[in-house]
Design a protein around this motif. Sequence first.
Motif, PDB file in Angstrom:
ATOM      1  N   THR A 266      21.881 -22.823  12.906  1.00  0.00           N
ATOM      2  CA  THR A 266      21.127 -23.720  12.674  1.00  0.00           C
ATOM      3  C   THR A 266      21.931 -24.303  11.679  1.00  0.00           C
ATOM      4  O   THR A 266      23.350 -23.566  10.922  1.00  0.00           O
ATOM      5  CB  THR A 266      19.957 -23.406  11.634  1.00  0.00           C
ATOM      6  OG1 THR A 266      20.378 -22.056  10.800  1.00  0.00           O
ATOM      7  CG2 THR A 266      19.016 -22.582  13.130  1.00  0.00           C
TER       8      THR A 266
ATOM      9  N   ALA B 256      13.795 -21.088  18.456  1.00  0.00           N
ATOM     10  CA  ALA B 256      12.449 -21.929  17.646  1.00  0.00           C
ATOM     11  C   ALA B 256      12.168 -22.610  17.091  1.00  0.00           C
ATOM     12  O   ALA B 256      12.296 -23.214  16.341  1.00  0.00           O
ATOM     13  CB  ALA B 256      12.243 -22.432  19.611  1.00  0.00           C
ATOM     14  N   ARG B 257      11.729 -21.321  16.534  1.00  0.00           N
ATOM     15  CA  ARG B 257      10.475 -20.765  15.066  1.00  0.00           C
ATOM     16  C   ARG B 257      11.999 -21.557  14.194  1.00  0.00           C
ATOM     17  O   ARG B 257      11.294 -21.681  12.712  1.00  0.00           O
ATOM     18  CB  ARG B 257      10.136 -19.619  15.025  1.00  0.00           C
ATOM     19  CG  ARG B 257       8.971 -19.316  15.696  1.00  0.00           C
ATOM     20  CD  ARG B 257       7.858 -18.574  15.339  1.00  0.00           C
ATOM     21  NE  ARG B 257       7.107 -18.083  16.400  1.00  0.00           N
ATOM     22  CZ  ARG B 257       7.435 -16.856  17.643  1.00  0.00           C
ATOM     23  NH1 ARG B 257       8.826 -15.791  16.916  1.00  0.00           N
ATOM     24  NH2 ARG B 257       6.213 -16.262  17.838  1.00  0.00           N
TER      25      ARG B 257
ATOM     26  N   GLN C 122      14.348 -23.125  14.213  1.00  0.00           N
ATOM     27  CA  GLN C 122      14.941 -24.496  14.387  1.00  0.00           C
ATOM     28  C   GLN C 122      14.303 -25.015  12.770  1.00  0.00           C
ATOM     29  O   GLN C 122      14.523 -25.939  12.088  1.00  0.00           O
ATOM     30  CB  GLN C 122      15.512 -24.633  15.452  1.00  0.00           C
ATOM     31  CG  GLN C 122      16.903 -24.129  15.693  1.00  0.00           C
ATOM     32  CD  GLN C 122      18.266 -24.484  15.280  1.00  0.00           C
ATOM     33  OE1 GLN C 122      18.147 -25.576  14.765  1.00  0.00           O
ATOM     34  NE2 GLN C 122      19.115 -24.032  16.419  1.00  0.00           N
ATOM     35  N   GLU C 123      12.800 -24.613  12.985  1.00  0.00           N
ATOM     36  CA  GLU C 123      11.715 -25.813  12.839  1.00  0.00           C
ATOM     37  C   GLU C 123      11.772 -25.330  11.248  1.00  0.00           C
ATOM     38  O   GLU C 123      11.538 -26.343  10.640  1.00  0.00           O
ATOM     39  CB  GLU C 123      10.585 -25.030  13.943  1.00  0.00           C
ATOM     40  CG  GLU C 123       9.486 -25.627  13.454  1.00  0.00           C
ATOM     41  CD  GLU C 123       8.106 -25.701  13.651  1.00  0.00           C
ATOM     42  OE1 GLU C 123       7.430 -24.108  13.960  1.00  0.00           O
ATOM     43  OE2 GLU C 123       7.447 -26.344  14.844  1.00  0.00           O
TER      44      GLU C 123
ATOM     45  N   ASP D 298      14.099 -32.131  13.872  1.00  0.00           N
ATOM     46  CA  ASP D 298      12.967 -33.108  14.269  1.00  0.00           C
ATOM     47  C   ASP D 298      12.752 -33.106  15.568  1.00  0.00           C
ATOM     48  O   ASP D 298      11.530 -32.739  15.990  1.00  0.00           O
ATOM     49  CB  ASP D 298      13.071 -34.638  13.736  1.00  0.00           C
ATOM     50  CG  ASP D 298      13.549 -34.879  12.817  1.00  0.00           C
ATOM     51  OD1 ASP D 298      12.674 -35.243  12.040  1.00  0.00           O
ATOM     52  OD2 ASP D 298      14.649 -35.252  12.667  1.00  0.00           O
ATOM     53  N   ALA D 299      13.066 -31.642  16.399  1.00  0.00           N
ATOM     54  CA  ALA D 299      13.272 -31.713  17.832  1.00  0.00           C
ATOM     55  C   ALA D 299      13.575 -30.353  18.207  1.00  0.00           C
ATOM     56  O   ALA D 299      14.855 -30.056  17.372  1.00  0.00           O
ATOM     57  CB  ALA D 299      13.135 -32.585  18.828  1.00  0.00           C
ATOM     58  N   ILE D 300      13.823 -30.227  19.360  1.00  0.00           N
ATOM     59  CA  ILE D 300      13.846 -28.620  19.784  1.00  0.00           C
ATOM     60  C   ILE D 300      14.060 -29.006  21.177  1.00  0.00           C
ATOM     61  O   ILE D 300      13.144 -28.914  21.910  1.00  0.00           O
ATOM     62  CB  ILE D 300      12.566 -27.435  19.264  1.00  0.00           C
ATOM     63  CG1 ILE D 300      12.389 -27.048  18.754  1.00  0.00           C
ATOM     64  CG2 ILE D 300      13.801 -26.234  20.249  1.00  0.00           C
ATOM     65  CD1 ILE D 300      13.288 -26.264  17.872  1.00  0.00           C
TER      66      ILE D 300
ATOM     67  N   VAL E 299       6.059 -23.389  18.477  1.00  0.00           N
ATOM     68  CA  VAL E 299       6.760 -24.807  17.278  1.00  0.00           C
ATOM     69  C   VAL E 299       5.172 -25.929  17.255  1.00  0.00           C
ATOM     70  O   VAL E 299       4.695 -25.952  18.111  1.00  0.00           O
ATOM     71  CB  VAL E 299       7.929 -24.971  17.507  1.00  0.00           C
ATOM     72  CG1 VAL E 299       8.855 -24.043  17.467  1.00  0.00           C
ATOM     73  CG2 VAL E 299       8.173 -25.985  18.873  1.00  0.00           C
ATOM     74  N   LYS E 300       5.311 -26.908  16.538  1.00  0.00           N
ATOM     75  CA  LYS E 300       4.659 -28.035  16.340  1.00  0.00           C
ATOM     76  C   LYS E 300       5.411 -29.558  16.340  1.00  0.00           C
ATOM     77  O   LYS E 300       5.130 -30.384  15.976  1.00  0.00           O
ATOM     78  CB  LYS E 300       3.966 -27.741  15.030  1.00  0.00           C
ATOM     79  CG  LYS E 300       2.817 -26.706  14.325  1.00  0.00           C
ATOM     80  CD  LYS E 300       2.840 -27.605  13.167  1.00  0.00           C
ATOM     81  CE  LYS E 300       1.091 -26.352  13.339  1.00  0.00           C
ATOM     82  NZ  LYS E 300       2.018 -24.840  12.349  1.00  0.00           N
ATOM     83  N   LEU E 301       6.265 -28.546  16.858  1.00  0.00           N
ATOM     84  CA  LEU E 301       7.893 -30.053  17.597  1.00  0.00           C
ATOM     85  C   LEU E 301       7.721 -30.642  19.171  1.00  0.00           C
ATOM     86  O   LEU E 301       7.550 -29.832  19.640  1.00  0.00           O
ATOM     87  CB  LEU E 301       9.327 -29.609  16.807  1.00  0.00           C
ATOM     88  CG  LEU E 301       9.310 -29.492  15.401  1.00  0.00           C
ATOM     89  CD1 LEU E 301      10.613 -28.559  14.958  1.00  0.00           C
ATOM     90  CD2 LEU E 301       8.866 -30.275  13.695  1.00  0.00           C
TER      91      LEU E 301
ATOM     92  N   VAL F 144       9.640 -31.043  22.135  1.00  0.00           N
ATOM     93  CA  VAL F 144      11.019 -29.625  23.136  1.00  0.00           C
ATOM     94  C   VAL F 144      11.266 -30.488  24.209  1.00  0.00           C
ATOM     95  O   VAL F 144      10.691 -30.949  24.617  1.00  0.00           O
ATOM     96  CB  VAL F 144      10.284 -28.345  23.376  1.00  0.00           C
ATOM     97  CG1 VAL F 144      10.770 -27.518  24.520  1.00  0.00           C
ATOM     98  CG2 VAL F 144       9.087 -27.364  22.032  1.00  0.00           C
TER      99      VAL F 144
END
Length: 354
Positions: A134, A160-161, A163-164, A169-171, A207-209, A211
């Motif tokens: 990260t 992924a969590r 990174q969020e 902004d995106a995974i 995640v909310k981003l 993908v």
Amino acid sequence: MIQDFVRRLGIDHPLLLAPMAGETAKPALAIAVSNAGALGALGGAYMAPQALRDAIRAIRAGTQRPFHINLFSPQPWSADQTKMAAYRAELGKAHAELGLGAPDLPNTYQESFEAQFAVVLEEAPPVFSTTFGTLTPDQVAALKARNILVIGTATTVAEARMQEAAGVDAILAQGAEAGGHRGSFLDSVEHSLVGTMALVPQIVSAVKLPVIAAGGIGDGRGIAAALCLGASAVAMGTSFLLAEEMALSPGYKALLQSERAESTALTRVFSGRHARGIRNAFLDRMAGRDDIIPDFPVANAMSKAMRGAASKSGQTDYQSLWAGQAARLARPEPAAAIVARLLAEARQALQTRF
Ligand SMILES: Cc1cc2nc3c(=O)[nH]c(=O)nc-3n(C[C@H](O)[C@H](O)[C@H](O)COP(=O)(O)O)c2cc1C
């Protein structure tokens, strides 16, 4: 989500050229892909800061469209002298076959991430990503202050969590099928080999981003599948290795089009970090010798002369032949034709009705 993300990236289609460092990192391919309405990319990890700056400027000179620059997040490593001596002896055998002198010990093992990152901030590419870890909150804030969209690579839901939480902004969800180095950074590679089919929907749910799906997506059917799994876009690396604009050695390109490309393996033997490639003599000979392979980037720097000479002389037994599990689906075409074909195939696959 797909159209929102495509619009946010400033491109026409939910398709990204995956970033690829090394001999694959040339502006020409990034330019051709961006000009075709997808997102071109350049893997800058092995580039000295000035070369990285020149490459970014070359891409800008070749396209008005957005593009993506990628670096390796720094990671802990040590230069274990015992491993280095044993690995050097093995490299020596290959050097002798290639007509090279005994392997030198490199003075430096890798470029400075801080210096490369400073170039990224100054040159401000529209999109930036890292793999192997990260970014710090300060680094993410500095990128965003320059309007750079930030992507973080994850090979597990936990990554992924993370990174969020780091503010990307995106995974980019990189499945186990992917060619080249694995982005894994939280757990061992053995425990981070989730296939794209399982990884993408679980990250989408966690995640909310947006993908981006990557790994083993080899044609439009794969793109359609990834979009059905909830991905907002896909990134493809191996599918572009045969692009006319890709300056790969002819031997590597020939192997990619042979049955040998049906058998890839994860290996540390060339770089010290797990990466997927077509099996060859060096990979098979060193299988089971994990104990003598130094950490990345030490092994990578030590094997550079062997890999470079092998690539020049067409001796594919000593090159790292990075490729993903869908390699046989790749076709030799100009990059714009690859983009057009992939999109047409994906649209056709999505129209399938039961
Ligand atoms: C030759 C090669 C070099 C790569 N270099 C990088 C890199 O520098 N940085 C990175 O994040 N991923 C790198 N990757 C991984 C790709 O970005 C991407 O995750 C992968 O290609 C997707 O799987 P696919 O090859 O099956 O399409 C590389 C992959 C290949 C094949």
